[in-house]
Design a protein around this motif. Sequence first.
Motif, mmCIF file in Angstrom:
data_model
loop_
_atom_site.group_PDB
_atom_site.id
_atom_site.type_symbol
_atom_site.label_atom_id
_atom_site.label_comp_id
_atom_site.label_asym_id
_atom_site.label_seq_id
_atom_site.Cartn_x
_atom_site.Cartn_y
_atom_site.Cartn_z
ATOM 1 N N ASN A 1 7.891 4.891 -4.554
ATOM 2 C CA ASN A 1 8.263 3.527 -4.202
ATOM 3 C C ASN A 1 7.098 2.908 -3.437
ATOM 4 O O ASN A 1 6.709 3.392 -2.377
ATOM 5 C CB ASN A 1 9.531 3.557 -3.346
ATOM 6 C CG ASN A 1 10.036 2.173 -3.004
ATOM 7 O OD1 ASN A 1 9.290 1.186 -3.064
ATOM 8 N ND2 ASN A 1 11.308 2.088 -2.652
ATOM 9 N N GLU A 2 6.546 1.824 -3.960
ATOM 10 C CA GLU A 2 5.370 1.228 -3.329
ATOM 11 C C GLU A 2 5.672 0.689 -1.934
ATOM 12 O O GLU A 2 4.763 0.436 -1.148
ATOM 13 C CB GLU A 2 4.792 0.128 -4.222
ATOM 14 C CG GLU A 2 4.205 0.685 -5.509
ATOM 15 C CD GLU A 2 3.375 -0.332 -6.274
ATOM 16 O OE1 GLU A 2 2.857 -1.264 -5.629
ATOM 17 O OE2 GLU A 2 3.238 -0.183 -7.500
ATOM 18 N N ALA A 3 6.951 0.553 -1.610
ATOM 19 C CA ALA A 3 7.316 0.079 -0.276
ATOM 20 C C ALA A 3 6.902 1.064 0.809
ATOM 21 O O ALA A 3 6.756 0.681 1.979
ATOM 22 C CB ALA A 3 8.824 -0.170 -0.192
ATOM 23 N N ILE A 4 6.694 2.329 0.449
ATOM 24 C CA ILE A 4 6.251 3.307 1.449
ATOM 25 C C ILE A 4 4.749 3.582 1.328
ATOM 26 O O ILE A 4 4.253 4.569 1.845
ATOM 27 C CB ILE A 4 7.053 4.623 1.349
ATOM 28 C CG1 ILE A 4 6.896 5.265 -0.042
ATOM 29 C CG2 ILE A 4 8.524 4.390 1.645
ATOM 30 C CD1 ILE A 4 7.541 6.634 -0.151
ATOM 31 N N GLY A 5 4.046 2.686 0.639
ATOM 32 C CA GLY A 5 2.587 2.769 0.623
ATOM 33 C C GLY A 5 1.999 3.639 -0.456
ATOM 34 O O GLY A 5 0.833 4.012 -0.381
ATOM 35 N N LEU A 6 2.784 3.971 -1.470
ATOM 36 C CA LEU A 6 2.298 4.812 -2.559
ATOM 37 C C LEU A 6 2.522 4.108 -3.890
ATOM 38 O O LEU A 6 3.532 3.424 -4.086
ATOM 39 C CB LEU A 6 3.040 6.153 -2.563
ATOM 40 C CG LEU A 6 2.771 7.087 -1.384
ATOM 41 C CD1 LEU A 6 3.840 8.165 -1.333
ATOM 42 C CD2 LEU A 6 1.395 7.706 -1.502
ATOM 43 N N LYS A 7 1.576 4.277 -4.804
ATOM 44 C CA LYS A 7 1.754 3.766 -6.149
ATOM 45 C C LYS A 7 2.532 4.771 -6.993
ATOM 46 O O LYS A 7 2.667 5.941 -6.632
ATOM 47 C CB LYS A 7 0.404 3.457 -6.769
ATOM 48 C CG LYS A 7 -0.325 2.305 -6.077
ATOM 49 C CD LYS A 7 -1.603 1.923 -6.808
ATOM 50 C CE LYS A 7 -2.251 0.721 -6.125
ATOM 51 N NZ LYS A 7 -3.496 0.286 -6.829
ATOM 52 N N LYS A 8 3.014 4.288 -8.137
ATOM 53 C CA LYS A 8 3.947 5.071 -8.944
ATOM 54 C C LYS A 8 3.433 6.463 -9.277
ATOM 55 O O LYS A 8 4.176 7.439 -9.218
ATOM 56 C CB LYS A 8 4.272 4.306 -10.229
ATOM 57 C CG LYS A 8 5.226 5.061 -11.157
ATOM 58 C CD LYS A 8 5.517 4.273 -12.421
ATOM 59 C CE LYS A 8 6.425 5.066 -13.347
ATOM 60 N NZ LYS A 8 6.716 4.328 -14.602
#
Length: 318
Positions: A150-157
């Motif tokens: 989840n990009e909301a936690i700073g990670l891309k898919k």
Amino acid sequence: MRTAPALIAAAGLLLVSLTGCSTPGSASCDSAASAGSATKLISVSGDFGAKPSVELPKPLYTKTTERDVVITGDGALVQADGTVGVNLMLLNGRTGEVLQQTDFNGPGASLIALAGNPTGFAKALACTTVGSRVVAAISSKDAFGPAGANEAIGLKKDDTIILVADIHSAALPKADGAERPIPSGFPSVVTAPSGQPGITIPAASAPTETKQTLSRVGDGATVKAGDQVMVNYTGVLWDQKSVFDSSWEKGQPLVFQADGGQMIKAFNDAVVGAKVGSQIILVVAPKDGYGDQGSGTIPGGATLVFVIDVLGTQRPTQ
């Protein structure tokens, strides 16, 4: 001890939970990850118990989960469906950025239950030994499911998670000690495959004195005063023959400091001196429980019955 960091929680890992999709005892070391092309590119240096230095080429991706043991400990085995106490560092394989870390100088700050859905974190930590340091490259799918991060936690898919973990403690999923006959006058206990007990209270009047016995005799470490100890328990009211509290129902073992004043004295005293793997049947007279005043759902004058599985213990770092 605290539960695992928010990032791992966001990954969907079952934290200190024994109620996942798998049944305790069903997992095996065949599910543990092994070293691969990604972990061979990660350099981890430093002593166990000290903050590691980590170097990796960027970006680093993997479609599976790989695990390498860079320091091999000689302590207890982390069972594939048990619970592990770790200090850890999490990095983004794409950027090398440290996403989260605990203080490596103390006892294991994060408790991670390995039972339940097979995840990259479980594959990385299962079947290691206490005193080990592991490095793992965890695929986005293994860490977050088919949808990826989840990009909301700073990670891309498709980002890979790099995990470096020091293994400080290992706990059982349930009491596994040798069965022992239960003396006359005590409640009887039968256990489900998960380990959760069913308790039958005798028809006789409640005892007037606190007493205890072992229905399973463990052969693990002995719980000492000052230890952090992990247990699963069910509490039943003798007269009402009803459950008033259960860590099994909460899906989360209890972690407390022995002799730390967190538990009623009778519960604490029953656990101190017990060996990991034991199952304790404890009958607590009102004077040693909550007395005439009661507490919450426990009425005044209640005799309490606890069935306690001693799952693990850890000495604080001096």
